[in-house]
Design an enzyme around this catalytic site. Structure first.
Site, PDB file in Angstrom:
ATOM      1  CB  THR B  11      -0.937  -0.004   1.222  1.00  0.00           C
ATOM      2  OG1 THR B  11      -1.784  -1.163   1.128  1.00  0.00           O
ATOM      3  CG2 THR B  11      -1.795   1.239   1.271  1.00  0.00           C
ATOM      4  CB  ILE B  12       3.277   2.666   2.413  1.00  0.00           C
ATOM      5  CG1 ILE B  12       2.160   2.871   3.443  1.00  0.00           C
ATOM      6  CG2 ILE B  12       4.288   3.809   2.465  1.00  0.00           C
ATOM      7  CD1 ILE B  12       1.353   4.141   3.279  1.00  0.00           C
ATOM      8  N   GLY B 110       5.010   2.390  11.739  1.00  0.00           N
ATOM      9  CA  GLY B 110       4.665   1.227  12.539  1.00  0.00           C
ATOM     10  C   GLY B 110       5.829   0.700  13.365  1.00  0.00           C
ATOM     11  CB  CYS B 139      -1.355   7.808   8.084  1.00  0.00           C
ATOM     12  SG  CYS B 139      -2.070   6.441   9.004  1.00  0.00           S
ATOM     13  NE  ARG B 167      -6.484   2.170   7.520  1.00  0.00           N
ATOM     14  CZ  ARG B 167      -5.660   1.350   8.182  1.00  0.00           C
ATOM     15  NH1 ARG B 167      -5.819   1.069   9.453  1.00  0.00           N
ATOM     16  NH2 ARG B 167      -4.636   0.819   7.531  1.00  0.00           N
ATOM     17  N   GLY B 194      -0.616  10.313  20.842  1.00  0.00           N
ATOM     18  CA  GLY B 194      -0.092  11.525  21.465  1.00  0.00           C
ATOM     19  C   GLY B 194       1.410  11.468  21.681  1.00  0.00           C
ATOM     20  CG  HIS B 219      -6.930   7.167   9.915  1.00  0.00           C
ATOM     21  ND1 HIS B 219      -7.297   5.962  10.474  1.00  0.00           N
ATOM     22  CD2 HIS B 219      -5.694   6.959   9.389  1.00  0.00           C
ATOM     23  CE1 HIS B 219      -6.326   5.078  10.293  1.00  0.00           C
ATOM     24  NE2 HIS B 219      -5.350   5.657   9.630  1.00  0.00           N
TER      25      HIS B 219
END
Lengths: 354, 354
Positions: B11-12, B110, B139, B167, B194, B219
């Site tokens: 995907t990325i 990630g 993201c 999502r 955060g 999102h």
């Protein structure tokens, strides 16, 4: 050069405009919108002349900062063919306007068949001459006609029985249902889809049953066709593989639904991730005696687009059906040609609790 | 010319490859896949040299009919920078291999922050020099950093409180949840987002609470920021409008969610319908005393893509941050420039039964 206007630059209209613009023998004179939303802005950004679909709303476009070239009447005075991409039923209301301007018209499948001189699918319907208007049948009817025409020619169709699991709305239509349910729609069987196929293939015996599901990507058809003959599964695969507007999803490709199908389409460079072809799972094609089974997906936003282009040529040129289809396919790049050999491992992974 | 490899064409990875290929000062040497699926086929069809990510799976590509140029080691020998786009956690396992080949590496959000020499966001993080590796934050963290950096600079941020409605999976990930529910995830507050923002903006006080919803498009962030100063809503709108990687969705555009946002992106010609910018509903930007409120959407597949390009330049060139961002934006076309004046009628239509 065939001068084309698109009345209704929405889901279908914007795709038809792009497809027409890609044809060497056609020109997009302009497109219409009813209101100055993001689609109207995008039409201008893509270089199309924008017209107000409704005369007394012209001012709203200027107020929103979007310049228009005129109203629908001005557009009709400048085109050979108008492609009506208005919502279902609005085409009927538009017909007198088109006729008053002496313009040939193409309607979409949401209109009654009687509205136009004939219903159209490039693979299924016979050659048409002397028509002033055509109705390109709906996405589902298009998908079924493309599939049934070669089966009828090669083996004879005794009876087709199809369950259509339809998408609830398009990706941009957030205000539609169903949510979290699969709804019989209509509850009566057969649905209207079978009779609509008969506007294209009058001699094919077909019953359809239709559901709606909470998805936006594509329609899914579970198809059974009882044939007159008994081909093998492999023979049917090769028959269907030879059709440019049918895409056999290779086994082992990892494509497992509408999400991956559209991902693949975007990967190979398709504008908007569009799939103009029926998408048939290769391993689902299964002959049991004279009964043939398969699953196919139909991209409701896209499969009628090349058909609209061929319908335009039918109304406004002397090109033969075959010549038009070849030209349309070449100009758009219709026909997905997978490099995958299809010999990979089967990825059927049915969870035990399904 | 910076020679770039992409390890993990998913995907990325596939988006990073296309973005790198669009830069005048970079070249895609090759991309890797672990298995010969439709993504691998698409890489070849797009003209990228394909490498096997795992040595002993090379044969599977040949069996499937896909030619490969070598394995990951071969690719690492030919590049200046490798962009690791493997699934979360796999980057950590890949690091020793990159180091053994003496190649600079970029990891995705990630991975643990400690994996790389620094965490990166083009708008938020300070200038970095002498790093051999960078981690482009996730993201969501990217979207928050881009928003909070200008607010901190202009008005000072006393405290940010954000609810992230995430999502469930990407459009191609059909095997993930939730379905038909909104799930606290994690159930503990604050979520990790955060603290992750603090790897970019260490001085911003921020708490985040995260949910997961059964959607695949984007999102959605519900943002509250208590500022040190008291700007008006209009002043904040103008501040944010001036940021190239923030897109203020015009009032009256008819864009009402992720579906229409991605439709608009495709309409204006974005590849894959990608939105590289934060998408902020203009009419949601509301200052109440020192409290600022807004909704923004973040396209999880796309917003980190220009950040990866800037991270590559940070590792492998002397370009300043500003010069890199300008170059990236120009090469890709980052920065949606709406023609709509934003003066149209408000389209707030809250159903009475919601």
């Amino acid at each position: 050069m065939i001068r084309v206007g698109v009345n209704g630059y929405g889901t279908i209209g914007k795709r038809v405009a792009d497809a027409v613009a890609a044809q060497p023998d056609m020109k997009v004179v302009g497109v219409t919108k009813t209101s100055p939303d993001y689609g109207a802005e995008a039409a201008i950004q893509r270089g199309y002349d924008l017209y107000a679909a409704i005369d007394d709303r012209s001012g709203a476009f200027e107020d929103a900062g979007l310049g228009i070239a005129g109203t629908l009447g001005d557009l009709l005075d400048a085109v050979d063919v108008i492609v009506d991409c208005a919502p279902a039923g609005v085409g009927e209301r538009n017909r007198p306007t088109y006729e008053a301007h002496g313009v040939s018209a193409i309607y979409q499948g949401g209109e009654d068949a009687a509205l136009a001189d004939g219903s159209f699918n490039a693979r299924g319907s016979p050659e048409i001459s002397d028509a002033d208007s055509l109705r390109v049948v709906s996405c589902n009817t298009t998908g079924l006609s493309r599939l049934l025409a070669p089966l009828e020619e090669a083996y004879g169709v005794e009876k087709a029985r199809v369950t259509l699991v339809r998408r609830g709305g398009d990706p941009s239509e957030t205000d539609r249902g169903p949510i979290n349910d699969v709804v019989p729609d209509p509850k009566t069987v057969p649905s209207h889809h079978g009779p609509d196929v008969n506007t294209i293939l009058p001699d094919v015996d077909i019953d359809t049953a239709a559901l709606k599901a909470p998805v936006t990507g594509m329609h899914t058809h579970s198809v059974n066709v009882t044939l007159d003959e008994q081909p093998t599964s492999a023979e049917v695969r090769e028959l269907l593989r030879a059709e440019a507007r049918l895409f056999l999803i290779p086994e082992g490709s990892g494509i497992d639904g509408a999400g991956t199908l559209k991902d693949y389409a975007a990967d190979v460079g398709r504008p908007r991730g569009d799939l103009w072809e029926n998408c048939i799972w290769e391993e689902s094609i299964r002959a049991e005696g004279r009964d043939l089974y398969l699953f196919q997906n139909v991209h409701q936003e896209a499969d009628v687009v090349p058909e609209n282009v061929d319908a335009i040529r039918t109304l406004a040129s002397d090109a033969s059906r075959e010549a038009s289809v070849t030209r349309t396919n070449e100009a758009l790049g219709v026909g997905l040609d997978s490099l995958l050999s299809g010999g990979g491992p089967s990825r059927d992974q049915v969870a035990a609790d399904d």
